[in-house]
Motif scaffolding. Structure first.
Motif, PDB file in Angstrom:
ATOM      1  N   LEU A  16       0.824  -1.213   0.000  1.00 12.72           N
ATOM      2  CA  LEU A  16       0.000   0.000   0.000  1.00 12.72           C
ATOM      3  C   LEU A  16       0.857   1.261   0.000  1.00 12.72           C
ATOM      4  O   LEU A  16       0.437   2.313  -0.483  1.00 12.72           O
ATOM      5  CB  LEU A  16      -0.919  -0.015   1.228  1.00 12.72           C
ATOM      6  N   SER A  17       2.085   1.153   0.539  1.00 19.61           N
ATOM      7  CA  SER A  17       2.950   2.329   0.630  1.00 19.61           C
ATOM      8  C   SER A  17       3.717   2.597  -0.661  1.00 19.61           C
ATOM      9  O   SER A  17       4.441   3.594  -0.753  1.00 19.61           O
ATOM     10  CB  SER A  17       3.950   2.165   1.780  1.00 19.61           C
ATOM     11  N   GLN A  40      -3.378   9.579  -1.049  1.00 18.85           N
ATOM     12  CA  GLN A  40      -1.947   9.687  -1.355  1.00 18.85           C
ATOM     13  C   GLN A  40      -1.159   9.199  -0.153  1.00 18.85           C
ATOM     14  O   GLN A  40      -1.309   9.737   0.943  1.00 18.85           O
ATOM     15  CB  GLN A  40      -1.569  11.133  -1.678  1.00 18.85           C
ATOM     16  N   TYR A  41      -0.314   8.193  -0.350  1.00 17.22           N
ATOM     17  CA  TYR A  41       0.455   7.653   0.775  1.00 17.22           C
ATOM     18  C   TYR A  41       1.652   8.549   1.073  1.00 17.22           C
ATOM     19  O   TYR A  41       2.432   8.898   0.188  1.00 17.22           O
ATOM     20  CB  TYR A  41       0.943   6.235   0.481  1.00 17.22           C
ATOM     21  N   PRO A  43       4.606   8.671   4.294  1.00 18.66           N
ATOM     22  CA  PRO A  43       5.044   8.092   5.558  1.00 18.66           C
ATOM     23  C   PRO A  43       5.202   9.113   6.678  1.00 18.66           C
ATOM     24  O   PRO A  43       5.315   8.743   7.845  1.00 18.66           O
ATOM     25  CB  PRO A  43       6.388   7.443   5.203  1.00 18.66           C
ATOM     26  N   GLU A  44       5.222  10.399   6.331  1.00 20.64           N
ATOM     27  CA  GLU A  44       5.410  11.454   7.327  1.00 20.64           C
ATOM     28  C   GLU A  44       4.359  12.539   7.146  1.00 20.64           C
ATOM     29  O   GLU A  44       3.674  12.607   6.123  1.00 20.64           O
ATOM     30  CB  GLU A  44       6.808  12.064   7.197  1.00 20.64           C
ATOM     31  N   ASN A  45       4.247  13.412   8.150  1.00 24.81           N
ATOM     32  CA  ASN A  45       3.339  14.549   8.071  1.00 24.81           C
ATOM     33  C   ASN A  45       3.759  15.503   6.959  1.00 24.81           C
ATOM     34  O   ASN A  45       4.949  15.655   6.667  1.00 24.81           O
ATOM     35  CB  ASN A  45       3.330  15.321   9.395  1.00 24.81           C
ATOM     36  N   ILE A  46       2.759  16.158   6.366  1.00 20.72           N
ATOM     37  CA  ILE A  46       3.032  17.217   5.397  1.00 20.72           C
ATOM     38  C   ILE A  46       2.301  18.475   5.840  1.00 20.72           C
ATOM     39  O   ILE A  46       1.363  18.418   6.636  1.00 20.72           O
ATOM     40  CB  ILE A  46       2.611  16.831   3.965  1.00 20.72           C
ATOM     41  N   GLN A  47       2.705  19.620   5.325  1.00 18.53           N
ATOM     42  CA  GLN A  47       2.097  20.889   5.674  1.00 18.53           C
ATOM     43  C   GLN A  47       0.769  21.041   4.960  1.00 18.53           C
ATOM     44  O   GLN A  47       0.669  20.900   3.753  1.00 18.53           O
ATOM     45  CB  GLN A  47       3.038  22.034   5.303  1.00 18.53           C
ATOM     46  N   GLY A 206      -1.972  10.477   3.757  1.00 21.15           N
ATOM     47  CA  GLY A 206      -1.735   9.821   5.040  1.00 21.15           C
ATOM     48  C   GLY A 206      -0.949   8.538   4.876  1.00 21.15           C
ATOM     49  O   GLY A 206      -0.443   8.231   3.794  1.00 21.15           O
ATOM     50  N   ASN A 207      -0.875   7.782   5.956  1.00 18.35           N
ATOM     51  CA  ASN A 207      -0.119   6.528   5.934  1.00 18.35           C
ATOM     52  C   ASN A 207      -0.982   5.400   6.478  1.00 18.35           C
ATOM     53  O   ASN A 207      -2.210   5.536   6.590  1.00 18.35           O
ATOM     54  CB  ASN A 207       1.181   6.680   6.735  1.00 18.35           C
TER      55      ASN A 207
END
Length: 305
Positions: A16-17, A40-41, A43-47, A206-207
């Motif tokens: 999935l990633s 949209q995958y 793995p980390e936070n986005i602004q 997200g993840n």
């Protein structure tokens, strides 16, 4: 990368990633298999809207350690913030104190000169266990582990768009009753009346954490962890030993206990904030099945630091 299932020639296990995680996040794809929601995958936070700090920007100072792994007596990061992990990478203090407070966690970051294998680099290294997103019987999508997870081990993040309160409120009020609410609001108390709030929404970006279900008796514990930025990463650790094939859950209200939940201390201002947030929002029933189930999903998450 595709992982072919032995159970059905028409069914495949896919990542999935899309290779963005060091360990593939598996889910089934094929005829007769429910389709995972489109997102949209990351793995980390986005602004996201309203967020004034880019979570990917390095804003915290680094240490000058040249050793393979940092030592408390010589590392400025550990001296300033304290040691959070054992040498095996498991979280040391996986519970709140009697006052309801938990210790903040800071990891070494991109400006540090220690190696990538430093024991103070855990969350930034990503998940190390094999996870599977699957369709549950009565709670939509869920996440289970394909291998045993020891108590205190980092499992995954709850990552997504970091937004401000106004945007979080707008998105919640725009939701229909049948829509899932993915927004987590983390309120950290730093002492002296200082409160830091972080809103994360993995609905669109997200993840694997976006598929975790709530439980009133969870097996995961959420801990804000700061790595490169002052914006915390919402890390989930095993609150107990977890068996292979077990569904992974956390308490959306921020608590962790295998006993009936205890109300955390709050101030009048906390209560006012909570009341303002729940006004106009529909409570959803909880189907966790725990013997201490409170019947409704919580609307807010407080991590008391």
């Amino acid at each position: 990368m595709d992982f072919t299932s032995d159970m059905n020639e028409d069914t495949q296990h896919v990542d999935l990633s899309n290779g963005l995680e060091n360990v593939a996040v598996l889910t089934e794809r094929g005829s007769g298999v429910r389709t995972v929601p489109t997102f949209q995958y990351s793995p980390e936070n986005i602004q996201g809207p309203g967020c004034t700090v880019d979570p990917s920007e390095v804003t915290l100072p680094g240490c000058s350690c040249l050793s393979h792994s940092c030592l408390t007596e010589s590392c400025s990061c550990l001296q300033t913030h304290g040691q959070a992990y054992e040498t095996t990478g498991t979280l040391l203090n996986l519970s709140r104190t009697e006052s309801g407070y938990s210790s903040p966690v800071f990891e070494c970051n991109a400006l540090c000169t220690c190696s990538d294998a430093c024991s103070n680099r855990v969350v930034q290294s990503g998940p190390r266990v094999r996870l599977e997103v699957y369709s549950t019987k009565n709670r939509g999508w869920g996440v289970r582990t394909l291998e045993a997870i020891p108590h205190g081990m980092f499992v995954c993040e709850y990552a997504g768009e970091v937004i401000n309160f106004e945007e979080a409120r707008r998105r919640q009020l725009a939701q229909r009753s049948e829509d899932n609410n993915y927004i987590i609001a983390v309120r950290e108390h730093a002492g002296g009346g200082s409160v830091t709030e972080t809103f994360v929404d993995p609905a669109v970006v997200g993840n694997v954490g976006r598929f975790l279900n709530h439980s009133c008796q969870p097996n995961l514990y959420m801990q804000p962890v700061r790595v490169h930025s002052v914006v915390p990463r919402l890390a989930l650790f095993a609150g107990r030993d977890i068996d292979a094939q077990e569904e992974l859950t956390f308490d959306y209200s921020g608590g962790y206990s295998n006993q009936p939940p205890v109300e955390l201390p709050s101030t009048q201002s906390d209560a006012a904030v909570q009341a303002s947030r729940t006004d106009g929002l529909q409570r959803k029933e909880c189907h966790c099945g725990a013997n201490n189930c409170v019947q409704f999903l919580p609307l807010d998450l407080s991590i008391l630091n």
